[in-house]
Scaffold this active site. Sequence first.
Site, PDB file in Angstrom:
ATOM      1  N   ASN A 237       0.852  -1.197   0.000  1.00  5.73           N
ATOM      2  CA  ASN A 237       0.000   0.000   0.000  1.00  5.73           C
ATOM      3  C   ASN A 237       0.883   1.241   0.000  1.00  5.73           C
ATOM      4  O   ASN A 237       2.023   1.201   0.457  1.00  5.73           O
ATOM      5  CB  ASN A 237      -0.881   0.010   1.255  1.00  5.73           C
ATOM      6  CG  ASN A 237      -1.822   1.197   1.290  1.00  5.73           C
ATOM      7  OD1 ASN A 237      -2.419   1.567   0.284  1.00  5.73           O
ATOM      8  ND2 ASN A 237      -1.962   1.823   2.455  1.00  5.73           N
TER       9      ASN A 237
ATOM     10  N   HIS B 290       0.891   5.248   1.398  1.00  8.24           N
ATOM     11  CA  HIS B 290       0.204   6.101   2.369  1.00  8.24           C
ATOM     12  C   HIS B 290       0.863   7.483   2.367  1.00  8.24           C
ATOM     13  O   HIS B 290       2.093   7.590   2.369  1.00  8.24           O
ATOM     14  CB  HIS B 290       0.302   5.465   3.757  1.00  8.24           C
ATOM     15  CG  HIS B 290      -0.426   6.251   4.797  1.00  8.24           C
ATOM     16  ND1 HIS B 290      -1.799   6.175   4.959  1.00  8.24           N
ATOM     17  CD2 HIS B 290       0.009   7.151   5.702  1.00  8.24           C
ATOM     18  CE1 HIS B 290      -2.161   6.994   5.922  1.00  8.24           C
ATOM     19  NE2 HIS B 290      -1.088   7.596   6.397  1.00  8.24           N
TER      20      HIS B 290
ATOM     21  N   GLU C 181       4.653  10.418  -4.064  1.00  8.45           N
ATOM     22  CA  GLU C 181       4.049   9.082  -4.144  1.00  8.45           C
ATOM     23  C   GLU C 181       4.265   8.476  -5.524  1.00  8.45           C
ATOM     24  O   GLU C 181       4.603   7.296  -5.655  1.00  8.45           O
ATOM     25  CB  GLU C 181       2.546   9.158  -3.874  1.00  8.45           C
ATOM     26  CG  GLU C 181       2.172   9.530  -2.455  1.00  8.45           C
ATOM     27  CD  GLU C 181       0.659   9.535  -2.261  1.00  8.45           C
ATOM     28  OE1 GLU C 181      -0.026   8.626  -2.758  1.00  8.45           O
ATOM     29  OE2 GLU C 181       0.146  10.458  -1.598  1.00  8.45           O
TER      30      GLU C 181
HETATM   31  C1  GRF Z   1      -3.092   8.574  -2.275  1.00  9.28           C
HETATM   32  O1  GRF Z   1      -2.828   9.751  -1.565  1.00  9.28           O
HETATM   33  C2  GRF Z   1      -2.600   7.377  -1.513  1.00  9.28           C
HETATM   34  O2  GRF Z   1      -1.455   7.645  -0.776  1.00  9.28           O
HETATM   35  C3  GRF Z   1      -3.747   7.070  -0.595  1.00  9.28           C
HETATM   36  O3  GRF Z   1      -4.895   7.322  -1.373  1.00  9.28           O
HETATM   37  C4  GRF Z   1      -4.593   8.299  -2.361  1.00  9.28           C
HETATM   38  C5  GRF Z   1      -4.971   7.712  -3.680  1.00  9.28           C
HETATM   39  O4  GRF Z   1      -4.866   8.637  -4.726  1.00  9.28           O
HETATM   40  N1  GRF Z   1      -3.677   5.713  -0.098  1.00  9.28           N
HETATM   41  P1  GRF Z   1      -4.959   8.157  -6.214  1.00  9.28           P
HETATM   42  O5  GRF Z   1      -6.325   7.476  -6.387  1.00  9.28           O
HETATM   43  O6  GRF Z   1      -3.837   7.219  -6.480  1.00  9.28           O
HETATM   44  O7  GRF Z   1      -4.871   9.392  -7.043  1.00  9.28           O
END
Ligand code: GRF
Length: 221
Positions: free
Chosen positions: A123, A125, A190
């Site tokens: 996952n 986060h 991310e």
């Molecule tokens: C991201 O901020 C991720 O870290 C969290 O949910 C969000 C998902 O965003 N778990 P996306 O759908 O990938 O744009």
Amino acid sequence: MKDPKNPPDPYSGGRRIGVLISGRGSNLQAIIDAVRAKELNAEIAVVISNKADAGGLKRAEQAGIETLVLDHQDKATFATREDYDRELARELKARHVSLVCLAGFMRVLTSVFLEQFPEAVVNIHPSLLPAFPGTNAQYQAWEHGVKWTGATVHLVTTELDGGPIVLQDAVPVRDADDVDTLAARILEKEHYLYPLAIQLLLNGEWKVNGRRLIRERGSSA
Ligand code: GRF
């Protein structure tokens, strides 16, 4: 000697990943782009959403990736959380997925699911865990007044946002930030981090020791 009753799985040791989403799918897009750019040596076997209107489904379709909606609110099919998780695991196994990547999948997975994919669910986060687990991590960090936050990729266990950390990277919090500018900076991080972490996991050469995920060759990303 070949056993005709147990032919070798042509997908074993493979690089087939399944991506689970609930929303816009920008991390999914980062994974798609990294695969396309050959920065990530993986094949996205399927994208599964628990919501039919998840924007990420269109991204997958545009990339020619199989999509599936398993609506958790369909109580006639999924009377319990475990029923849902069993079906989810079945669909992924049917596609020979060896690593399950949660990308904004807004459901807690039970051990019924996790036991099917030991150390193979990951996952992302939007904070430096263990700080600010749960929802609205970007707001939690901003409101707390930390000067650094970031993003964490971790293995999924039954503890919410609590599994062994694969990779994490820091993002500064600026005085001028509001939650949106901070969240945008974290999201950029991310998108960089998740494909790297998936590559690391698919390459093997790591083990979990207690809470710690250790790279066996001692390399660093
Ligand atoms: C991201 O901020 C991720 O870290 C969290 O949910 C969000 C998902 O965003 N778990 P996306 O759908 O990938 O744009």
